[in-house]
Structure formats: C-alpha cells, structure tokens
Design a protein around this motif. Structure first.
Motif, mmCIF file in Angstrom:
data_model
loop_
_atom_site.group_PDB
_atom_site.id
_atom_site.type_symbol
_atom_site.label_atom_id
_atom_site.label_comp_id
_atom_site.label_asym_id
_atom_site.label_seq_id
_atom_site.Cartn_x
_atom_site.Cartn_y
_atom_site.Cartn_z
ATOM 1 N N THR A 62 0.992 -1.375 -0.115
ATOM 2 C CA THR A 62 0.059 0.049 0.111
ATOM 3 C C THR A 62 1.007 1.067 -0.091
ATOM 4 O O THR A 62 2.063 1.335 0.446
ATOM 5 N N TYR A 64 -0.041 4.103 1.683
ATOM 6 C CA TYR A 64 -0.235 4.844 2.891
ATOM 7 C C TYR A 64 0.227 4.237 4.041
ATOM 8 O O TYR A 64 0.531 4.591 5.321
ATOM 9 N N GLU A 146 -20.286 5.183 6.966
ATOM 10 C CA GLU A 146 -19.931 5.700 5.785
ATOM 11 C C GLU A 146 -20.215 4.511 4.812
ATOM 12 O O GLU A 146 -20.641 4.762 3.812
ATOM 13 N N LEU A 288 -10.762 3.212 3.970
ATOM 14 C CA LEU A 288 -9.681 3.668 4.446
ATOM 15 C C LEU A 288 -10.069 4.763 5.478
ATOM 16 O O LEU A 288 -10.480 5.655 5.233
ATOM 17 N N LEU A 290 -8.243 6.854 6.844
ATOM 18 C CA LEU A 290 -7.386 8.203 6.958
ATOM 19 C C LEU A 290 -8.140 9.208 5.847
ATOM 20 O O LEU A 290 -7.795 10.258 5.987
ATOM 21 N N ASN A 291 -9.061 8.799 5.203
ATOM 22 C CA ASN A 291 -9.898 9.526 4.222
ATOM 23 C C ASN A 291 -10.917 10.463 4.796
ATOM 24 O O ASN A 291 -11.644 11.071 4.325
ATOM 25 N N TYR A 292 -11.114 10.095 6.339
ATOM 26 C CA TYR A 292 -12.380 10.779 6.889
ATOM 27 C C TYR A 292 -11.830 11.350 7.939
ATOM 28 O O TYR A 292 -12.472 11.479 9.284
ATOM 29 N N LYS A 293 -10.579 12.142 8.180
ATOM 30 C CA LYS A 293 -9.998 12.922 9.294
ATOM 31 C C LYS A 293 -11.129 13.903 9.828
ATOM 32 O O LYS A 293 -10.781 13.905 11.154
#
Length: 351
Positions: A62, A64, A146, A288, A290-293
């Motif tokens: 990956t 990230y 989500e 993921l 980290l896309n929803y900080k």
C-alpha cells in the motif's frame, strides 16, 4: 540514559506466519538534552494491530503504510506521559498519543507529531485511546456510518466476523446503537461466543472452528444479511456474502485470514461469490479511515459518550512488558485476544 527498545529482527516472508522471534529487544542511549520543539516521554501503553503484519514485509503493498526496517526500532499506536518539554503547547505531565510511537521505554519525539489526550474522555483508562476511543473505535464507527447504510427501524440484520476482536467487538455494539435490529457475531472460541451474547449484546454468536457457519447463519439470520462488517475475508466471508440480501453492504474493515499470504488488498472474491455480489448488487468498497479525518473529533466524542453512558462495553487483553511485544503480536494474529490487544510498558502515571 539507557532505555530499552524493540527492533525488527527478521521478516516472516510474504507467505509466512509472524513469530515473536521476528522482534528483538535491545538497549540504546537516550541523549541527555532535548532540542527546541521536542519532548521526552515515558511510554505507558503500546498497541499491536493486524495491519502491522503488512509492515513486516519489505513492501507493504500500500502507499499509505511504510514497511518497518530490519534492526530499526518498530513503531505503532502508543500513549505516554511527558517528562520534559521544550514544545510551546505541551507541558510536563501531559498525556499524549501518536500513531507512530516507537516501541521504546522512553523516547524523545517532535512535539508536533503528538496529540494531547484528555483522560476524562476514558474515565482514566488511558489504554482505551489505543482501542475503543481511538483508531479501532473510529474504524468501526465511521466504517459503519459511511459504508453500512443503516436506517433505524428498518429491521436490518448485521453480521460481524472477527467479532471478539478490537474492531469486531465494537462494531456489533455500534451497529445496534445505530439501529440494526439483529446482530450476529462470528468468532473462534466458545468463550468468545458467550462473551458476545452475554455481555456485548449480540443476538447470536457462531464458533467457526466448531460449527457449520452456513447452517448457523441461516438459523440466526432468517431474514438474510443486510450489513456485513468484515474483519477476516476468506472462506467465512464467502459464506456470509452468499447469504446477503439484494442491495446489501459489506464493510471492508480487514482481511486477517489473508495477511500471511502474498495477495492484493482487498483480496479478490472467487468467481462464484463475485457473481452473487453482482447479481444482488452488494456493495463491497475498500474503506480507508485516513480519508475521513474530519470525522475523527466528533467520532471520538460520540464513542466516549456511549462508553460513559454504559452503552458501549470495552474489552481489552493486556500483556505486561516491552519484552513481550513480539509475543503479544503473535498472539493477536492468531486470535489470542478478546477485544483490543494492549501491551502495558509502564503503569506509573505520576511523575
């Protein structure tokens, strides 16, 4: 000052099972002085998590997550107390956390890389910031919000695999809190099954090592499955997906059954299961966190509130000692934990 740390001793190989011996403990000298912007912290708790298996490979697969380097200190989720500070916003006695905390008894860190935490949010249980009131909690909550498409009052059934683990044990409870009318867990021991139904509010639990999962699912989900919180992948997931309803949703949290194999993430479904997925219009999108900080702060407050109201029960398995990081990791990867696997490095929270 001499401190202890854990380094990566060897790699298990892309298709190998991790063992405690992949890690080694050594002593290192900490500088006597810290620079402007730095803090010296004492480590209190460290986290071991399934995603770390990817970091043991030369290539994580990956963009990230970076791989751990041989003979270098290992890092991950951690929490500690500041012993000395030259950072404007952090003072001695503050509790701080980071996703990249070195596996070291005491460490000098850039203050900007740390997040201050409020012990009141967890009623003083600081390790919860690495679990239910941290990344695993947010993964479960935001993943369900989500990708789960739960509508309260619409009689939805949720199935959770890896249901007694860090995310699974929370996901079932959160599914219920957000409006699922039926929650069924799949796990690997009788003890875990009993915990799910007697303490965590699951309607039923299936022991995949002892029971016929397809049969038990049909029995415990008579109206089919609307939401599947998937922590494991592999055969179990194939079985669940084949009993999912039209326009249902898979929340892809993890695929631990596949982590010791050289396969892409998320692993592709078999042709037969993929046909079912397409025919029934089942969503299965990569999730993921980290896309929803922007959702982290309200998420942490919601999780904390549920915990304080007694609506979210938190389970953890704690092993003591930095020297046991490797053993804790190996145990977690083979289902030895109930709830979040934590390693306690130092319990002394006074300075």
């Amino acid at each position: 000052m001499i401190v202890q740390r854990v380094v990566l001793n060897s790699r298990p190989g892309k298709n190998g099972n991790p063992v405690a011996e992949n890690f080694r403990m050594e002593e290192v000298c900490l500088p006597d002085n810290i620079n402007e912007g730095q803090v010296q912290v004492r480590t209190l708790y460290l986290s071991v998590d399934p995603y770390m298996r990817c970091r043991m490979n030369e290539d994580t697969g990956t963009d990230y997550i970076t791989p751990w380097q041989l003979s270098q200190v290992v890092d991950g989720g951690g929490i500690g107390i500041i012993e000395e500070s030259k950072h404007t916003n952090l003072t001695k006695g503050d509790f701080v956390t980071s996703f990249y905390w070195p596996w070291q008894s005491k460490v000098i860190l850039d203050g900007n890389s740390l997040e201050k935490v409020d012990p009141q949010l967890v009623d003083g249980h600081l390790s919860y910031f690495l679990g239910a009131i941290g990344m695993p909690g947010l993964t479960s909550l935001i993943g369900i919000q989500e990708k789960g498409h739960i509508t309260a009052g619409s009689n939805q059934t949720m199935v959770v695999s890896g249901a007694a683990g860090a995310c699974g044990s929370l996901a079932g409870q959160i599914g219920r809190l957000l409006g699922c009318s039926r929650v069924v867990g799949i796990c690997g021991t009788r003890e875990k099954c009993i915990l799910l139904t007697s303490e965590l509010g699951f309607d039923a639990a299936i022991n995949y090592k002892k029971e016929n999962v397809a049969e038990q699912l049909r029995e415990s989900c008579p109206a089919g499955v609307d939401v599947y919180f998937d922590n494991v992948g592999g055969d179990i997931s194939d079985t669940v997906i084949s009993q999912m309803n039209k326009n249902s949703h898979v929340i892809l949290c993890g695929q631990i059954s596949q982590y010791n194999k050289d396969v892409p993430y998320p692993p592709p479904l078999s042709t037969a299961i993929e046909a079912i997925q397409k025919e029934r219009n089942i969503t299965r999108e990569r999730f993921l966190l980290l896309n929803y900080k922007d959702k982290f702060e309200p998420g942490i407050l919601q999780l904390s509130q549920w915990f304080k109201e007694g609506k979210l029960k938190i389970k953890e398995t704690v092993i003591n000692g930095l020297e046991n990081m490797g053993a804790a990791f190996q145990s977690m990867m083979t289902g030895g934990n109930i709830g979040k696997q934590i390693v306690c490095i130092s319990e002394e929270i006074s300075l």
